[in-house]
Structure formats: C-alpha cells, structure tokens
Design a protein around this motif. Sequence first.
Motif, PDB file in Angstrom:
ATOM      1  N   SER A   4       0.840  -1.205   0.000  1.00 25.22           N
ATOM      2  CA  SER A   4       0.000   0.000   0.000  1.00 25.22           C
ATOM      3  C   SER A   4       0.870   1.247   0.000  1.00 25.22           C
ATOM      4  O   SER A   4       0.642   2.197  -0.767  1.00 25.22           O
ATOM      5  CB  SER A   4      -0.914   0.011   1.230  1.00 25.22           C
ATOM      6  N   LEU A   5       1.875   1.228   0.853  1.00 24.20           N
ATOM      7  CA  LEU A   5       2.774   2.367   0.973  1.00 24.20           C
ATOM      8  C   LEU A   5       3.526   2.611  -0.337  1.00 24.20           C
ATOM      9  O   LEU A   5       3.673   3.750  -0.794  1.00 24.20           O
ATOM     10  CB  LEU A   5       3.769   2.083   2.102  1.00 24.20           C
ATOM     11  N   LEU A   6       3.987   1.527  -0.962  1.00 23.92           N
ATOM     12  CA  LEU A   6       4.721   1.646  -2.222  1.00 23.92           C
ATOM     13  C   LEU A   6       3.830   2.246  -3.303  1.00 23.92           C
ATOM     14  O   LEU A   6       4.277   3.047  -4.130  1.00 23.92           O
ATOM     15  CB  LEU A   6       5.240   0.277  -2.664  1.00 23.92           C
ATOM     16  N   MET A   7       2.575   1.861  -3.278  1.00 22.66           N
ATOM     17  CA  MET A   7       1.627   2.361  -4.268  1.00 22.66           C
ATOM     18  C   MET A   7       1.439   3.872  -4.095  1.00 22.66           C
ATOM     19  O   MET A   7       1.415   4.620  -5.086  1.00 22.66           O
ATOM     20  CB  MET A   7       0.299   1.630  -4.056  1.00 22.66           C
ATOM     21  N   ILE A   8       1.313   4.303  -2.834  1.00 23.07           N
ATOM     22  CA  ILE A   8       1.158   5.737  -2.551  1.00 23.07           C
ATOM     23  C   ILE A   8       2.405   6.480  -3.023  1.00 23.07           C
ATOM     24  O   ILE A   8       2.341   7.525  -3.676  1.00 23.07           O
ATOM     25  CB  ILE A   8       0.932   5.958  -1.033  1.00 23.07           C
ATOM     26  N   LEU A   9       3.553   5.879  -2.712  1.00 20.44           N
ATOM     27  CA  LEU A   9       4.827   6.458  -3.115  1.00 20.44           C
ATOM     28  C   LEU A   9       4.881   6.635  -4.633  1.00 20.44           C
ATOM     29  O   LEU A   9       5.233   7.690  -5.158  1.00 20.44           O
ATOM     30  CB  LEU A   9       5.935   5.502  -2.655  1.00 20.44           C
TER      31      LEU A   9
END
Lengths: 236, 244
Positions: free
Chosen positions: B32-37
Amino acid sequence: MAVRDLRVVRGGREVLHGLTFDVPAGSVLGLLGPSGCGKTTVLRALVGVQVVRGGTVTVLGEPAGSRGLRRRVGYATQAPAVYADLTVAENLRYFASVLGAPRSDVARVIDEVGLGASRDQAAATLSGGQLHRVNLAAALLGRPELLVLDEPTVGLDPVLRRELWELFRELAGHGTTLIVSSHVMDEADRTDRLLLMREGRILADGTPGGLRDRTGADDLETAFLTLISEPTGSTA
Amino acid sequence: MNARVTLATARRILAQLRHDHHTLALLVGVPSLLMILLRYVFDRPEAFDRVGPLLLGIFPFVIMNVVTGVATLRERAGGTLERLMTMPLGKLDLLLGYALAFGAVALVQVGAVLAISLSWLGLDLRGPLASLVLVATLDALLGMALGLFASAFARTEFQAVQFMPAVVLPQLLLCGLITPRDQMAPWLEAVSRVLPLTYAVDAMGEIARRPDLTGRLVADIAVIAGFTLVALVLGAATLRRRSA
C-alpha cells in the motif's frame, strides 16, 4: 518389528553396518550408546524417513514408511519439531487433524505429559523441557501402536522423568510397543530389553538383568562401560 | 489428497500469521505504501494509470515468493516437515494448504492496495476489476510456488532471502515494466518470453487499457496458470519423505 542387516550411508560414510534385531510387541526397548553411534539413524529407519543402503525394516508387518503405517507409528525427534509461533493446543490440534485423531485426543495428551497449565502458551515461550513434552505429546496423538521416541526425557527433571517412564510402562501395558533412545543409564533399568550400540554396530542385546549378569556389574552404567571397552561386540 | 488435512494445513498457516502481527502488517502495509509512493513519484495521473496496475501484478508475486520461501525453509529446518512426512499427509495437501492460506492473504493484500488506489490515489482502471483480482491472485500463487521450489535449494534463511533477488530481479528487468520488450536486444526479448512475470505484467497492462476481456488477456491468464501449475509440481517434487 524386525530389522535385518540394516545398512545406512550418510555423508559418504557407512554409519550402520548391518544391524539385525527384533522387537516384540507390547514391550519397551531401550536403545543406548554413546553420542554419534547411530541411535537416531536406527530410529529414522524404523519410521521410514531415512534413506537406507541395504537390509529390510519391517514394522507392524509392513515395510517401514508404508502409507498404512503413518497412522500407526508415532515419532518424536530429539529436537522438538513443533511450530514455535503456535500455542501448545494449536500445535496439537493441527497434528491431530492431520492424523484424523479425535479432537478429545488433544486434551488427553496434554494431560499425559503434564502441560495443562501452558496449553495456551506459544511454543516459543516454553522452557526446553516443556518443549520436549509438546514434542512427545504430538507423538502420542491417535494412540499409535508403535512409539519411536528419540531421547524423550532429555532436559527433564527427575520427577518428570519418573512420571514419563510410568506413562511409557502404562502404554506398554495396553499393548503399545515403545522404542526409546537414551544415554542416561538409570533409565535403561526401566526397559524390558536393551540394545547397546557402538559405532553403528550392536554391542549387546538383552534384558537389563541379563546384561548385569553377563558383565558381573551391579549397575548398568558399569555394565555399559565394561561392554564398551571390550574389543569386539557379541550378543548376550 | 484429503480435504480435511488440506484445510487444517491452511488454518494452521493462517494461525501462524495471526500470531505474527508484524508480518501481517508488513504484508498489507508495504505494498500500500509503495503504491502511494509511486503515485506521487510520478505525480501525473496518466503515468500512474499506466504503471499502477502493473505493480498490482508484481507485488503479490514478489512478496509471496519471499514469505513462502522462508516459511517452507523453516518447516524443512525445524523438523516439522519431517514430522508431517511421517504422518498421513499428502504432499499435495501441504502445497494446497499453503496455496489456500497465502491465496487468502494475497486477496486481502490486493484488496487493500486496490481500495487505496481506486479511492485516494484516483487510479483509472478501464478493465474489469474481477480479472485484475484474478490475475493478482494467480501472481501470488505463482510467487508462492516458486518460493517453495527455491527453498529446497537453500540451506539457511539467509540463502532463501538471497534467492528472492535472483528469481525476481531478472524477471522485473525483462518483464516490460522498465523498457518495452520490443525495444530490448532480440535475445533478451526471447528470454523474456519464457519468464512468467512477463505475462503477469502484460495481463495487467491489458486490464489497465481495455474495458473488455481480450483474447490476449485470456491467453496471458492461461500462461500464468500453467506456470503456477508447473511450479507447484516442481515444488512437490522437492518434498521428500526420506532423506539421507
């Protein structure tokens, strides 16, 4: 149980040099010998997880490791083989469902090894002795006809050791055959028959009383040391 | 094969994960975090629309590959695999147990990433949602099966973790994510054609671009499913009842 001319090669070296012995049903056989003499390899061959070079191993009338035996033989390895992140009860519930053992078996074996107080504790947080007892409890699931136990009492205090041996005797009284390896000599006296091993060979095969008579020793520790220092092994 | 044993195995693996809150949080949180990044690295919605879905195919593959590799190595090294092999448990029961458990985890993982991407990050997905979830789950199972297979060749957890870049990075370079495959050296393009991640990324690209189920997408899905099946059979071959 019949083992004929069992030969096993590990790491390019022959570690069992043609072992032959029988185990009568409903008895407790003790497998003794110095560390590295091949006790664990013998037990692994009996449960059928060891690649063998030669010889035959017949367990409960079938070749060791047969599909039909997987429900009838209980095996506890020396190093506890349980899931560290699961609780005692979760571990045993899983193994019970794999075996198709009744659910009530979990409570029974927890009781038999005296782990009632820590049934909901994660295995990783147990003491060494407690972990050993979980490992043993898993082998007791489904009331197997043959129990193969590799050093089941190692790291346990004398009271627990006595309780477990009473359990083993009780199981044998109900017709279970037990094969127990150990290097503690005072435990040898609690077996019906002893198999003394050294360097992949059987040094002596007989009752604890018979071994004492043969060596003229009062206790088994002395008998064992006498036999081990003899140049060649013979059968008592 | 036995449904009771398979389900018990899946339940046991999920129970292990339930006790391990950190791993569970990482499994859902990291992608999820990577996607936001990624969304704000591009900072252009149309670029994110193109690359975002591709990553939805890659995350479950990579993560399940590592998690399964380590989990099965622990079973092998900790003696529990040997215990199970002395019990009436079929190799397929164990494999399908892992597939069910990690498939379920993959669904949660993809669901969370997808929810964030579609709402907050404003991902514009042309294709059907169902086929995206299907491809992502297949990718997870493929990663799982390859991880299980690779773990047979690792002796320590250190080695198992090293297998991840060895299995994943070349595929990542060749799958068309970084450079379109037709712009690669011809021999590399040929290599990319036999790597499973290529088809996963291609399928996700189709889903991102086209609103309907295309023939190319169906072919991609079939290829991924085929690779997964082969990897599972190879994984089963590494489970041995007897050892030296």
